[in-house]
Design an enzyme around this catalytic site. Structure first.
Site: not given
Ligand code: NAP
Length: 325
Positions: A145, A148-149
């Site tokens: 993701c 997200c990261d």
């Protein structure tokens, strides 16, 4: 003996546990089948159990580890009386009402639960390459993701694997942070839509490695480099990157419901627009199992809230309909 319940929630990611908090606070005494730890597709807590730091869930300005966030959601649901079982639904019959749910194996003569309503929150899983080190370093340089990261890869050299729209979207997004992004694709042409492919190809930070796949992810405690195999020549080479984003597609966890609940052409559960209703009255769905677009913890939690409110209203109407008894 089969227990009769108002609502059984299947799944315990952000969607299932938010639905549990809301239905428990509405005195519906929900049962949550949270899954079993041994299982990869329906482990308790869902996909956040496979992530490290979560920085975009509102309310945690310092960030929070994915498993910690799920432990907190679980405690919150328990605080209001949700009955959380570390069990996996093995069969459901949604063609009868009350609905029937088995956890003791699909061949048990009697279902474990009968429920007036069911909330499906079984989530989805990112497809992975299946390499042992990929699994070991998930959350430590391997990610599924970018939203997200990506932030953790400022000025780093990283790689994305895949040739579809997800891979292009992830790679383009990652150029906001990374110094360079290599897209590794197993063929010499992309599956991605023309516009996404063009955007990626025009981006100065993105380079393509064609006809290739990642054959190993190297690193002791975090990703240090990749072993990349050219599928035409068979030769392997080393790619010095500290991040690998796997973007080869997702699979919603719908096996339990096939033939009963409507699925879209992409395999995700269909819900009615603007609601969590499925094609069966009294069965609601929330989270990634019905969302191929956003796939975020916060959107899953939001849809879990919607499913709980829809369920509460549906049960109220159901119990007030004379024929329902
Ligand atoms: P996808 O279209 O199925 O593409 C998956 C890609 O991963 C393909 O290029 C495939 O290679 C590759 N792949 C699959 N298994 C692999 C393996 N084991 N090793 C190496 N490569 C592998 O999946 P997606 O990109 O997640 O997209 C899913 C759907 O969502 C699509 O309909 C897409 O259009 C849509 N979507 C749209 C947007 C957008 O419009 N902004 C963004 C994301 C997704 P091959 O090409 O060789 O099969």
């Amino acid at each position: 003996m089969t227990a009769k319940r108002n609502v059984v929630i299947i799944g315990s990611g952000p969607a299932g546990l938010t639905a549990a908090v809301y239905t428990a606070r509405a005195n519906l005494e929900p049962v949550v089948l949270e899954g079993e730890p041994s299982s990869t597709s329906d482990q308790p807590g869902g996909q956040l159990m496979l992530t490290t730091e979560v920085e975009n869930f509102p309310g945690f300005p310092e960030g929070i580890m994915g498993p910690d966030l799920m432990t907190r959601m679980r405690s919150q649901a328990e605080r209001f009386g949700a009955d959380i079982r570390t069990q996996k639904a093995s069969r459901v019959d949604l063609t009868v009402h009350p609905f029937e749910i088995w956890v003791d194996g699909p061949d048990a003569p009697e279902p474990t639960f009968r429920a007036d309503s069911v909330i499906v929150a079984t989530g989805a899983q990112s497809l992975m390459l299946g390499l042992p080190n990929e699994a070991r370093l998930l959350g430590f340089g391997v990610s599924t993701c970018a939203t997200c990261d990506g932030f953790f890869f400022r000025d780093r050299d990283i790689a994305v694997i895949g040739g579809g729209d997800s891979a292009m979207e992830e790679a383009i997004f990652l150029t906001k942070f990374a110094r360079t992004v290599r897209i590794i694709h197993r063929r010499d042409s992309l599956r991605a839509s023309h516009i996404m492919a063009e955007r990626a190809q025009a981006n100065e930070k993105i380079r393509f490695i064609w006809n290739s796949t990642v054959s190993d992810v190297i690193g002791k405690t975090s990703v240090e480099r990749l072993e990349v195999q050219n599928l035409q020549s068979g030769k392997t080479s080393t790619l010095e990157v500290t991040g690998l984003f796997v973007a080869i597609g997702h699979r919603p966890n719908t096996d339990l419901f096939k033939g009963q609940l409507d699925l879209g052409p992409d395999g995700y559960l269909r819900t009615q627009p603007g609601s969590s209703r499925t094609n069966i009255d009294g069965v609601f769905a929330c989270g990634d199992v019905q969302d191929s677009i956003y796939r975020q913890a916060i959107t899953a939690a939001g849809s879990g809230c919607m499913a709980a409110i829809d369920t509460e209203r549906w049960l109220e109407a159901f119990h007030h309909t004379p024929t329902s008894h």
